[in-house]
Design a protein around this motif. Structure first.
Motif, PDB file in Angstrom:
ATOM      1  N   PRO A   1      57.060 -14.127  83.745  1.00 40.43           N
ATOM      2  CA  PRO A   1      57.655 -13.806  82.434  1.00 40.43           C
ATOM      3  C   PRO A   1      56.678 -13.930  81.275  1.00 40.43           C
ATOM      4  O   PRO A   1      56.688 -13.098  80.353  1.00 40.43           O
ATOM      5  N   ASP A   2      55.832 -14.959  81.292  1.00 42.80           N
ATOM      6  CA  ASP A   2      54.871 -15.143  80.200  1.00 42.80           C
ATOM      7  C   ASP A   2      53.906 -13.966  80.119  1.00 42.80           C
ATOM      8  O   ASP A   2      53.632 -13.436  79.034  1.00 42.80           O
ATOM      9  N   LEU A   3      53.387 -13.522  81.271  1.00 39.38           N
ATOM     10  CA  LEU A   3      52.450 -12.396  81.265  1.00 39.38           C
ATOM     11  C   LEU A   3      53.148 -11.116  80.827  1.00 39.38           C
ATOM     12  O   LEU A   3      52.571 -10.318  80.073  1.00 39.38           O
ATOM     13  N   ARG A   4      54.364 -10.898  81.268  1.00 43.53           N
ATOM     14  CA  ARG A   4      55.102  -9.681  80.864  1.00 43.53           C
ATOM     15  C   ARG A   4      55.282  -9.643  79.351  1.00 43.53           C
ATOM     16  O   ARG A   4      55.124  -8.595  78.716  1.00 43.53           O
ATOM     17  N   ALA A   5      55.606 -10.800  78.766  1.00 46.84           N
ATOM     18  CA  ALA A   5      55.771 -10.852  77.310  1.00 46.84           C
ATOM     19  C   ALA A   5      54.441 -10.611  76.601  1.00 46.84           C
ATOM     20  O   ALA A   5      54.384  -9.877  75.591  1.00 46.84           O
ATOM     21  N   GLN A   6      53.354 -11.197  77.117  1.00 49.44           N
ATOM     22  CA  GLN A   6      52.040 -10.990  76.515  1.00 49.44           C
ATOM     23  C   GLN A   6      51.604  -9.528  76.626  1.00 49.44           C
ATOM     24  O   GLN A   6      51.032  -8.973  75.681  1.00 49.44           O
ATOM     25  N   LEU A   7      51.848  -8.905  77.779  1.00 50.93           N
ATOM     26  CA  LEU A   7      51.481  -7.492  77.951  1.00 50.93           C
ATOM     27  C   LEU A   7      52.294  -6.602  77.023  1.00 50.93           C
ATOM     28  O   LEU A   7      51.755  -5.641  76.445  1.00 50.93           O
ATOM     29  N   ALA A   8      53.583  -6.870  76.881  1.00 53.53           N
ATOM     30  CA  ALA A   8      54.417  -6.055  75.989  1.00 53.53           C
ATOM     31  C   ALA A   8      53.885  -6.115  74.556  1.00 53.53           C
ATOM     32  O   ALA A   8      53.805  -5.090  73.861  1.00 53.53           O
ATOM     33  N   GLU A   9      53.508  -7.316  74.104  1.00 54.68           N
ATOM     34  CA  GLU A   9      52.964  -7.455  72.752  1.00 54.68           C
ATOM     35  C   GLU A   9      51.619  -6.752  72.633  1.00 54.68           C
ATOM     36  O   GLU A   9      51.331  -6.095  71.622  1.00 54.68           O
ATOM     37  N   HIS A  10      50.781  -6.872  73.657  1.00 52.37           N
ATOM     38  CA  HIS A  10      49.477  -6.198  73.654  1.00 52.37           C
ATOM     39  C   HIS A  10      49.646  -4.686  73.570  1.00 52.37           C
ATOM     40  O   HIS A  10      48.945  -4.012  72.787  1.00 52.37           O
ATOM     41  N   LEU A  11      50.561  -4.118  74.343  1.00 56.59           N
ATOM     42  CA  LEU A  11      50.777  -2.674  74.337  1.00 56.59           C
ATOM     43  C   LEU A  11      51.377  -2.207  73.008  1.00 56.59           C
ATOM     44  O   LEU A  11      51.064  -1.119  72.530  1.00 56.59           O
TER      45      LEU A  11
ATOM     46  N   ARG B   1      50.768  -3.593  70.122  1.00 55.06           N
ATOM     47  CA  ARG B   1      49.695  -3.686  69.140  1.00 55.06           C
ATOM     48  C   ARG B   1      48.629  -2.614  69.363  1.00 55.06           C
ATOM     49  O   ARG B   1      48.160  -1.969  68.423  1.00 55.06           O
ATOM     50  N   ALA B   2      48.214  -2.431  70.630  1.00 50.05           N
ATOM     51  CA  ALA B   2      47.075  -1.563  70.930  1.00 50.05           C
ATOM     52  C   ALA B   2      47.457  -0.103  71.085  1.00 50.05           C
ATOM     53  O   ALA B   2      46.646   0.776  70.788  1.00 50.05           O
ATOM     54  N   ARG B   3      48.692   0.173  71.580  1.00 48.33           N
ATOM     55  CA  ARG B   3      49.056   1.553  71.886  1.00 48.33           C
ATOM     56  C   ARG B   3      50.348   2.001  71.218  1.00 48.33           C
ATOM     57  O   ARG B   3      50.815   3.116  71.446  1.00 48.33           O
ATOM     58  N   GLY B   4      50.952   1.131  70.420  1.00 48.21           N
ATOM     59  CA  GLY B   4      52.190   1.498  69.745  1.00 48.21           C
ATOM     60  C   GLY B   4      53.336   1.729  70.700  1.00 48.21           C
ATOM     61  O   GLY B   4      54.258   2.501  70.404  1.00 48.21           O
ATOM     62  N   VAL B   5      53.313   1.079  71.848  1.00 52.03           N
ATOM     63  CA  VAL B   5      54.353   1.278  72.868  1.00 52.03           C
ATOM     64  C   VAL B   5      55.556   0.398  72.526  1.00 52.03           C
ATOM     65  O   VAL B   5      55.437  -0.832  72.461  1.00 52.03           O
ATOM     66  N   PRO B   6      56.734   0.984  72.312  1.00 44.67           N
ATOM     67  CA  PRO B   6      57.923   0.193  71.955  1.00 44.67           C
ATOM     68  C   PRO B   6      58.579  -0.402  73.191  1.00 44.67           C
ATOM     69  O   PRO B   6      59.607   0.076  73.681  1.00 44.67           O
ATOM     70  N   ALA B   7      58.009  -1.463  73.716  1.00 48.75           N
ATOM     71  CA  ALA B   7      58.524  -2.062  74.942  1.00 48.75           C
ATOM     72  C   ALA B   7      58.585  -3.570  74.790  1.00 48.75           C
ATOM     73  O   ALA B   7      57.750  -4.183  74.113  1.00 48.75           O
ATOM     74  N   GLY B   8      59.576  -4.164  75.437  1.00 51.95           N
ATOM     75  CA  GLY B   8      59.662  -5.610  75.520  1.00 51.95           C
ATOM     76  C   GLY B   8      59.320  -6.070  76.917  1.00 51.95           C
ATOM     77  O   GLY B   8      59.042  -5.263  77.813  1.00 51.95           O
ATOM     78  N   ALA B   9      59.358  -7.362  77.122  1.00 48.91           N
ATOM     79  CA  ALA B   9      59.052  -7.909  78.441  1.00 48.91           C
ATOM     80  C   ALA B   9      59.959  -7.320  79.513  1.00 48.91           C
ATOM     81  O   ALA B   9      59.550  -7.163  80.670  1.00 48.91           O
ATOM     82  N   GLU B  10      61.190  -6.976  79.139  1.00 47.40           N
ATOM     83  CA  GLU B  10      62.143  -6.426  80.111  1.00 47.40           C
ATOM     84  C   GLU B  10      61.744  -5.045  80.612  1.00 47.40           C
ATOM     85  O   GLU B  10      62.312  -4.539  81.586  1.00 47.40           O
ATOM     86  N   ASN B  11      60.758  -4.416  79.966  1.00 51.70           N
ATOM     87  CA  ASN B  11      60.282  -3.089  80.376  1.00 51.70           C
ATOM     88  C   ASN B  11      59.003  -3.138  81.199  1.00 51.70           C
ATOM     89  O   ASN B  11      58.504  -2.090  81.616  1.00 51.70           O
ATOM     90  N   VAL B  12      58.457  -4.326  81.418  1.00 52.32           N
ATOM     91  CA  VAL B  12      57.139  -4.462  82.030  1.00 52.32           C
ATOM     92  C   VAL B  12      57.252  -5.063  83.429  1.00 52.32           C
ATOM     93  O   VAL B  12      57.953  -6.055  83.630  1.00 52.32           O
ATOM     94  N   LEU B  13      56.548  -4.456  84.378  1.00 50.03           N
ATOM     95  CA  LEU B  13      56.412  -4.996  85.730  1.00 50.03           C
ATOM     96  C   LEU B  13      54.928  -5.099  86.042  1.00 50.03           C
ATOM     97  O   LEU B  13      54.177  -4.139  85.830  1.00 50.03           O
ATOM     98  N   VAL B  14      54.490  -6.247  86.540  1.00 47.92           N
ATOM     99  CA  VAL B  14      53.076  -6.502  86.806  1.00 47.92           C
ATOM    100  C   VAL B  14      52.725  -5.973  88.195  1.00 47.92           C
ATOM    101  O   VAL B  14      53.438  -6.224  89.171  1.00 47.92           O
ATOM    102  N   THR B  15      51.605  -5.245  88.293  1.00 45.27           N
ATOM    103  CA  THR B  15      51.155  -4.659  89.551  1.00 45.27           C
ATOM    104  C   THR B  15      49.755  -5.165  89.885  1.00 45.27           C
ATOM    105  O   THR B  15      49.165  -5.938  89.147  1.00 45.27           O
ATOM    106  N   ARG B  16      49.227  -4.650  90.998  1.00 42.83           N
ATOM    107  CA  ARG B  16      47.849  -4.981  91.375  1.00 42.83           C
ATOM    108  C   ARG B  16      46.868  -3.902  90.926  1.00 42.83           C
ATOM    109  O   ARG B  16      45.707  -3.921  91.335  1.00 42.83           O
TER     110      ARG B  16
ATOM    111  N   LEU C   1      45.186 -13.209  77.121  1.00 44.98           N
ATOM    112  CA  LEU C   1      45.950 -12.485  76.110  1.00 44.98           C
ATOM    113  C   LEU C   1      46.460 -13.445  75.032  1.00 44.98           C
ATOM    114  O   LEU C   1      46.373 -13.159  73.826  1.00 44.98           O
ATOM    115  N   ARG C   2      46.997 -14.567  75.455  1.00 42.42           N
ATOM    116  CA  ARG C   2      47.608 -15.513  74.514  1.00 42.42           C
ATOM    117  C   ARG C   2      46.578 -16.050  73.527  1.00 42.42           C
ATOM    118  O   ARG C   2      46.867 -16.222  72.342  1.00 42.42           O
TER     119      ARG C   2
END
Length: 470
Positions: free
Chosen positions: A158-168, A170-185, A360-361
Motif C-alpha cells: 500500500p505504501d508504494l502504491r500511494a507513493q507511485l500514484a503521487e509520483h505519476l 506530479r510527473a505525468r499529470g495522471v489522475p490516479a490514486g493508490a486504488e488505481n495502481v498495481l505493482v509489477t515486475r 520516492l518518499r
C-alpha cells in the motif's frame, strides 16, 4: 544440417532455408520452420539445436536473425535453455498442440554482449552508474527493519502504491490514486498480466508495426492473434485500426522504435475508436520521464481512465535489475488483474518494493531523475550534432531513429560492428514486411565520450554512403 551424435552434443537433421525475396523477415521464416518441425515430429523433445552462430553460418544470415528466431521460440515455450549447455527442444506434454502459455522467457544465454573496447549503442539500456550511492544505501537500510513475509498483496505494498500514484500525478499529470495502481515486475510482466486477464485464445491484439517485440511475444504466448498496426512519424495510424481488436498496445509518448509522439487530435481519435469498439488500450509510458525541448503531452490514461491501462517501469529511469514497474487501471480492471495474479501465485519482491517506496518518499528518486535528464540531454545533443538531419524521434527517451536506405542498413551495421560500435536495426522490430529502414541508436548506457566516438564512426560510414567515390 548433418546429424552427428557424440557424448557432448546432438545436431538435428532438419532442412531449413530462407527466401530473401519473400517479403517476410528472415527471423520469422526460421522460427516458423523450427516450430513446424517440432509440431511435425522432426524435432523431438530434448534434442539440441545448433548454436545461433553455427546456424547463422549454415544459412548465410546474420547471427541476429537466428537469435531473434530462437528468442521468439523461447518466449512461446518451444525451446528450453540449459546454462552453459545450449538450446534444446522443450519437453511438451503429450498431445499438446502448443506450449503452455505461462512459459515465457525473453533472454537467450548466447545473446552477444559487448566486449572490451566496444561501444554499445543499442537501445533499451539505461545509464546505471549515475545513482546516488548514499541514497541507495539509505533506502536499503530501512528494508532490513521488516521481517520476511509469508504472503504478498497481489496489488503491491500500500505504501508504494500511494507513493507511485503521487509520483505519476506530479510527473505525468495522471489522475490516479493508490486504488488505481498495481505493482509489477516490469513492462513485460505487466503486459503478461493484462493478456492473461483480458485475452482468450483467438482474440485479436494489436501491436505497433514496427514496434516493441516483447508485446508481440506476450500476446502470441497467450494465444492471441497478433495484428500489426502501421505507424508513421507521429505514432500509430488510427485509421488503420480494425474494429475487432480486444486490446491495442501502443507507445504514444515516444513510439518505439520510430520515436514519434502522438499529437492530441490523433489521441482523441484513438480514444474515440476505443469507446466505439470496446477495445482496451495498453499505453506503455516506458521513457516518458526523459523529454527534450518540448513539453510533455498528457498520458492517454488521463484523457480516458475507463479505456486505458497505463504501464510504467523503473528499468529506464533507475535500473532493469530492480525488476519493478506498475500498471494503472480503473478499479474494475485492476481487481480482475489482481485476482488473476493470485491464481498464478505471482508476486513482486517485498524488499524491492520497500526500497523503492523509500526512494520516492524521501525525494531521492526525483533528484535522481533530474540528474539523469541532464546527463541524457548532453548525449542526445551529441547524437543530433554528429548525425544531423538523419536523426528522427529525438524529442524524448533514450534512443533515436537514424533513417537510411534499406539496402545500406545491414552493411553499415556490419562495418560499425567491425569498428567496435554495436548498433540495432529496424528490421528486428518488424512483424511483417519492413516499413521503416534505418538504425535504432540508443544513447542510454554508453558514456558521453563513447556516444560521441560511436556517432563519429557512424557519421563517417554514412558520409561514405553519400559520397562513395571520395
Amino acid at each position: 544440417m548433418d546429424r552427428a551424435t557424440s557424448r557432448a552434443r546432438v545436431q538435428v537433421d532438419v532442412p531449413l532455408s530462407v527466401d530473401r525475396e519473400a517479403g517476410v523477415p528472415l527471423a520469422v521464416q526460421v522460427g516458423d520452420q523450427l516450430r513446424a518441425a517440432v509440431r511435425g515430429g522432426a524435432l523431438k523433445a530434448g534434442e539440441r539445436l545448433p548454436s545461433s552462430r553455427r546456424l547463422a553460418a549454415a544459412l548465410a544470415v546474420s547471427r541476429t536473425v537466428v537469435t531473434e528466431a530462437y528468442q521468439q521460440l523461447y518466449a512461446e515455450g518451444w525451446l528450453d535453455g540449459k546454462h552453459g549447455s545450449g538450446t534444446y527442444v522443450a519437453d511438451l506434454p503429450a498431445g499438446s498442440a502448443a506450449p503452455a502459455p505461462e512459459r515465457a522467457a525473453f533472454v537467450l544465454a548466447d545473446e552477444p554482449e559487448p566486449g572490451p573496447g566496444r561501444i554499445d549503442l543499442r537501445p533499451g539500456r539505461p545509464w546505471v552508474h549515475g545513482y546516488d550511492a548514499a541514497a541507495w544505501r539509505r533506502a536499503w537500510r530501512g528494508v532490513g527493519e521488516f521481517p520476511p513475509q509469508d504472503r504478498s498483496d497481489p496489488y503491491g505494498l500500500p505504501d508504494l502504491r500511494a507513493q507511485l500514484a503521487e509520483h505519476l500525478r506530479r510527473a505525468r499529470g495522471v489522475p490516479a490514486g493508490a486504488e488505481n495502481v498495481l505493482v509489477t515486475r516490469g513492462t513485460g510482466h505487466g503486459l503478461d498480466l493484462i493478456a492473461a486477464t483480458l485475452l482468450t485464445p483467438g482474440d485479436r491484439a494489436g501491436t505497433e508495426e514496427p514496434g516493441y517485440r516483447v508485446a508481440r511475444t506476450v500476446f502470441a504466448a497467450r494465444g492471441a492473434e497478433v495484428v500489426p498496426i502501421p505507424v508513421d512519424e507521429h505514432g500509430v495510424v488510427v485509421e488503420a485500426l480494425p474494429d475487432d481488436l480486444s486490446v491495442l498496445y501502443t507507445t504514444p509518448a515516444h513510439q518505439y522504435p520510430v520515436g514519434g509522439r502522438l499529437p492530441i487530435p490523433r489521441r482523441e481519435r484513438l480514444l474515440a475508436w476505443a469507446r466505439r469498439t470496446g477495445a482496451i488500450i495498453v499505453e506503455d509510458d516506458y521513457d516518458a520521464e526523459f523529454r527534450y525541448d518540448v513539453a510533455p503531452l498528457p498520458a492517454l490514461y488521463g484523457l480516458d481512465p475507463d479505456r486505458v491501462i497505463l504501464l510504467g517501469t523503473l528499468s529506464k529511469s533507475l535500473s532493469p535489475d530492480l525488476g519493478l514497474g506498475w500498471l494503472v487501471a480503473p478499479p474494475r480492471l485492476l481487481d480482475a488483474i489482481a485476482l488473476r495474479r493470485t491464481t498464478l501465485g505471482d508476486r513482486t519482491s517485498g524488499p524491492v518494493q520497500r526500497a523503492v517506496a523509500a526512494l520516492l518518499r524521501n525525494g531521492d528518486l526525483d533528484r535522481h531523475l533530474r540528474r539523469q535528464r541532464l546527463e541524457y540531454a548532453r548525449r542526445r545533443a551529441a547524437v543530433v550534432a554528429l548525425l544531423g538531419d538523419r536523426v528522427k524521434g529525438d524529442t524524448a527517451g533514450l534512443h533515436v531513429l537514424v533513417e537510411l536506405p534499406a539496402d545500406a542498413v545491414p552493411e553499415i551495421a556490419r562495418k560499425a560492428r567491425e569498428r567496435g560500435v554495436l548498433l540495432d536495426t529496424t528490421a528486428r522490430h518488424h512483424h511483417g514486411p519492413h516499413r521503416v529502414h534505418g538504425l535504432v541508436l540508443g544513447y542510454g548506457s554508453a558514456a558521453l565520450h563513447e556516444v560521441k566516438r560511436g556517432c563519429a564512426v557512424l557519421a563517417e560510414l554514412i558520409e561514405g554512403l553519400d559520397h562513395p567515390f571520395q
